[in-house]
Design an enzyme around this catalytic site. Structure first.
Site, mmCIF file in Angstrom:
data_model
loop_
_atom_site.group_PDB
_atom_site.id
_atom_site.type_symbol
_atom_site.label_atom_id
_atom_site.label_comp_id
_atom_site.label_asym_id
_atom_site.label_seq_id
_atom_site.Cartn_x
_atom_site.Cartn_y
_atom_site.Cartn_z
ATOM 1 C CG HIS A 1 -2.325 -0.949 -6.737
ATOM 2 N ND1 HIS A 1 -2.699 -0.238 -5.636
ATOM 3 C CD2 HIS A 1 -2.197 -2.234 -6.319
ATOM 4 C CE1 HIS A 1 -2.805 -1.045 -4.582
ATOM 5 N NE2 HIS A 1 -2.499 -2.273 -4.990
ATOM 6 C CD GLU B 1 -2.894 2.965 -5.686
ATOM 7 O OE1 GLU B 1 -3.886 2.221 -5.869
ATOM 8 O OE2 GLU B 1 -1.793 2.530 -5.330
ATOM 9 N NE ARG C 1 -4.173 -1.610 0.016
ATOM 10 C CZ ARG C 1 -4.246 -2.673 -0.769
ATOM 11 N NH1 ARG C 1 -3.225 -2.989 -1.549
ATOM 12 N NH2 ARG C 1 -5.330 -3.428 -0.780
#
Length: 310
Positions: free
Chosen positions: A277, A258, A229
């Site tokens: 990601h 994000e 994360r």
């Protein structure tokens, strides 16, 4: 027929087959809290499968029949677990379903940083031949420090061991570690690692864990990899450390905010290898996470009785 809301635009066919006795409602690729509240009010779901977006108290309160929130993956930080507990709503995750995919992405980022893959590729495409001037880093015999030794961290540890690396790791909850993983404290991770890879969930206690002071405590020239994360890293501190050479390179698949927006400080910076990601985004992981999330929903619904009148 009861309803399950998916905070995404799709779900693997194998998962849909498991949930055939339920109506599936999709929230789309980028659902807002308002979107989810409206869908919950309209459909009163018994379950929510979380792919994208956040599920907080307002969403839960809009769904009085809600009994389970199931993460399509392993990280549950986008779910307000305290609010769920207060309302008697189970929160479950498809732990390990994307372990292979994310561990492979971490390895890819580590190798890209150690071997200057991105920079050399760009130079080659521009017509240069840097054999006489470039030296890569050899990973064999060097130490990699892992923060988090769950399914993903241990999968990565096995890969690092196969490369001939010394593997040290910190995880207060890990038990029965394989012989090639040496458990240590965080101070040892910072002090002894030639590369650090993050594989832990984000909590309020570890937010910004890799910041100015911890980066300063690391070996000069350390490589930082994060497929967990983004909030685990103080991004301004990491940028300064890479620019100064304290961190040789950073391979990042996760970011504090994000999606990353244009003008982010990392964009265009040398010695940053970035991916959006997608560590857990493979065809196999998509199926595994969908099936895991669906099974978790069915398991909770089978053991948690519906509220009276539902």
């Amino acid at each position: 027929m009861s309803t399950i809301i998916v905070t995404g635009a799709d779900l693997a066919q194998q998962a849909l087959e498991l949930l055939a006795q339920h109506d599936i409602v999709y929230a789309g690729k980028t659902p807002t809290e308002e979107d989810l509240v409206a869908l919950c009010r309209a459909h009163d779901p018994v379950a929510i499968i979380v792919r994208y977006g956040k599920v907080g108290a307002a969403v839960m309160d809009a769904a009085p029949s809600l009994r389970v929130i199931s993460k399509h993956g392993s990280g549950t930080d986008t779910i307000d677990k305290a609010a769920a507990a207060e309302r008697g709503i189970a929160v479950v995750a498809a732990a390990g379903a994307n372990a292979a995919a994310v561990a492979e992405q971490a390895l890819a980022l580590l190798l890209a940083c150690a071997k200057s893959v991105v920079a050399l590729d760009a130079r080659m495409h521009a017509g240069h031949w840097d054999k006489a001037t470039h030296k890569s880093l050899e990973l064999g015999g060097r130490t990699v420090g892992l923060v988090g030794l769950g399914a993903i961290g241990l999968r990565f540890a096995r890969m690092a061991d196969a490369l001939g690396m010394r593997v040290i790791g910190f995880d207060p909850f890990a038990k029965n570690l394989p012989a090639y993983v040496q458990p240590v404290d965080l101070e040892t991770i910072w002090r002894e690692s030639d590369a650090i890879s993050l594989h832990c969930p984000l909590t309020e206690e570890n937010r910004g864990m890799l910041g100015a002071s911890t980066l300063a405590a690391c070996k000069r020239g350390v490589i930082v990899v994060n497929t967990a994360r983004g909030g685990l890293i103080d991004e301004a501190a990491l940028l300064a450390a890479v620019r100064s050479g304290q961190v040789a390179a950073a391979g990042l698949d996760s970011f504090a905010v994000e999606p990353m927006v244009a003008g982010h400080p990392f964009q265009g910076e040398r010695n940053f290898v970035l991916s959006p990601h997608i560590g857990g985004v493979t065809g196999d992981a998509y199926v595994n996470m969908g099936v895991g999330a669906a099974r978790n929903v069915l398991e909770v619904l089978a053991r948690v009785p519906a509220a009276a009148g539902v």
